[in-house]
Design a protein around this motif. Structure first.
Motif, PDB file in Angstrom:
ATOM      1  N   ASP A  71       0.882  -0.765  -0.515  1.00 32.51           N
ATOM      2  CA  ASP A  71      -0.099  -0.217   0.363  1.00 32.51           C
ATOM      3  C   ASP A  71       0.742   0.652   0.070  1.00 32.51           C
ATOM      4  O   ASP A  71       0.032   2.620  -0.346  1.00 32.51           O
ATOM      5  N   ASN A  72       2.010   1.131   0.298  1.00 36.51           N
ATOM      6  CA  ASN A  72       2.782   2.377   0.704  1.00 36.51           C
ATOM      7  C   ASN A  72       4.033   2.063  -0.043  1.00 36.51           C
ATOM      8  O   ASN A  72       4.582   3.132  -0.474  1.00 36.51           O
ATOM      9  N   ASN A  73       3.225   1.471  -1.749  1.00 37.37           N
ATOM     10  CA  ASN A  73       4.582   1.572  -2.467  1.00 37.37           C
ATOM     11  C   ASN A  73       5.999   1.190  -2.994  1.00 37.37           C
ATOM     12  O   ASN A  73       6.576   2.586  -3.494  1.00 37.37           O
ATOM     13  N   THR A  74       6.243   0.566  -1.467  1.00 39.16           N
ATOM     14  CA  THR A  74       8.188   0.988  -0.901  1.00 39.16           C
ATOM     15  C   THR A  74       8.145  -0.641  -1.329  1.00 39.16           C
ATOM     16  O   THR A  74       9.757  -0.686  -1.610  1.00 39.16           O
ATOM     17  N   LEU A  75       7.496  -2.036  -2.105  1.00 37.41           N
ATOM     18  CA  LEU A  75       7.907  -3.038  -2.472  1.00 37.41           C
ATOM     19  C   LEU A  75       7.502  -2.799  -3.719  1.00 37.41           C
ATOM     20  O   LEU A  75       6.160  -2.635  -4.139  1.00 37.41           O
ATOM     21  N   LEU A  76       8.378  -2.559  -5.238  1.00 35.38           N
ATOM     22  CA  LEU A  76       7.411  -2.714  -6.430  1.00 35.38           C
ATOM     23  C   LEU A  76       8.375  -4.024  -7.851  1.00 35.38           C
ATOM     24  O   LEU A  76       9.317  -4.620  -7.475  1.00 35.38           O
TER      25      LEU A  76
END
Length: 237
Positions: A71-76
Motif C-alpha cells: 500500500d505504501n508503494n515501497t515494494l515494486l
C-alpha cells in the motif's frame, strides 16, 4: 487548460543511457535507465519544484514495467530483461525491488525466465501494461510469455505464465499454452492479450481464443473460439 507548466526537474542517468520505465506514486517516483549496468532510482517528489534523488541501485538488465506490491508503494514488482555486464540482453526477468529504505534500494528477489544467449524470451506486457496482472491477495503474476530457441526447439513456448511473486520468493506456478499457430488468425479480428480471474479460474484472451483455466490445478476448464469466417472460409471478417 491547454497548457503545461514545468514545476521542477532533476537529472538522471548518464550519456547514452535510455529510460526504460518511470512510475509515479504521489510524493515518490521510481525510474530505471539502461545502457550496460545502470541504476534503479528512488525519487522524492514531496517538493515538486525540487525533486531529489533519494537513492540508486546499479543492477544488470533493465525494467520495462513497475507495479506496487504494497500500500505504501515501497515494494515494486518489475518485469524486464536481464543482461550481462556489457549490456547484452539475456532474457525476460522478474525482479522485486525493496525501497523501504529509499536511500538504499535493493533487489530482494530476481527470476530469469531463461538466460540462454541463443534463446529469445519476451512479453507483450513489456510495452502493453494491460497484458499484465498482479493479484496481491494471492501473490500471483499473470503475463504472456514468448520463448524461441533455434538450438533447443523443445524450449519454445507461446502463451500465458503464472508466477508466485512476493518478497520471499519467485517461482513459476503454471503454463497456459496458446493454440497451435496454424489455428490462429493474426491478420484481423484479433483481441489483445488480457487476463482476468473469477472464483479461482483464470480467463486468458488471445487473438480469437478465450480460455478458462483453474489457477490452482492449471487444468483447462473451457476454451472458446470466437472466430467468424468469411464465405470463402478465411478468418477475416
Amino acid at each position: 487548460p491547454g497548457t503545461m507548466i514545468e514545476r521542477g526537474r532533476v537529472r538522471l542517468g548518464n550519456p547514452d543511457e535510455l529510460f526504460t520505465t518511470v512510475r509515479f506514486f504521489d510524493k515518490i517516483a521510481y525510474a530505471a535507465t539502461f545502457e550496460r549496468k545502470d541504476p534503479f532510482y528512488a525519487l522524492d517528489l514531496s517538493n515538486d519544484a525540487n525533486p531529489v534523488v533519494l537513492g540508486a541501485l546499479n543492477i544488470t538488465g533493465f525494467s520495462s514495467y513497475l507495479y506496487p506490491m504494497n500500500d505504501n508503494n515501497t515494494l515494486l514488482l518489475a518485469v524486464g530483461e536481464d543482461a550481462d555486464d556489457d549490456g547484452n540482453p539475456l532474457g525476460l526477468s522478474i525482479t522485486v525491488f525493496d525501497a523501504r529504505k529509499p536511500a538504499n534500494p535493493i533487489a530482494i528477489q530476481r527470476y530469469s525466465i531463461e538466460d540462454d544467449p541463443d534463446t529469445y524470451s519476451g512479453s507483450q506486457g513489456q510495452w502493453d501494461f494491460k497484458a499484465l496482472r498482479y493479484i496481491r491477495e494471492v501473490d500471483r503474476l499473470i503475463m504472456p510469455v514468448s520463448i524461441y530457441s533455434y538450438e533447443q526447439p523443445e524450449m519454445n513456448f507461446e502463451g500465458a505464465m503464472v508466477f508466485v511473486v512476493n518478497a520471499d520468493t519467485i517461482y513459476e506456478d503454471c503454463r497456459i499454452p496458446d493454440r497451435n499457430y496454424q489455428d490462429v488468425c493474426f491478420y484481423c479480428a484479433s483481441l489483445p492479450r488480457r487476463s482476468l480471474v473469477f472464483d479461482g479460474n483464470l480467463t486468458t484472451v488471445y487473438s480469437h481464443f478465450v480460455t478458462s483455466t483453474n489457477i490452482d490445478t492449471c487444468r483447462t476448464v473451457w476454451s472458446l473460439d470466437i472466430e467468424i469466417e468469411n464465405d470463402d472460409g478465411r478468418c477475416c471478417n
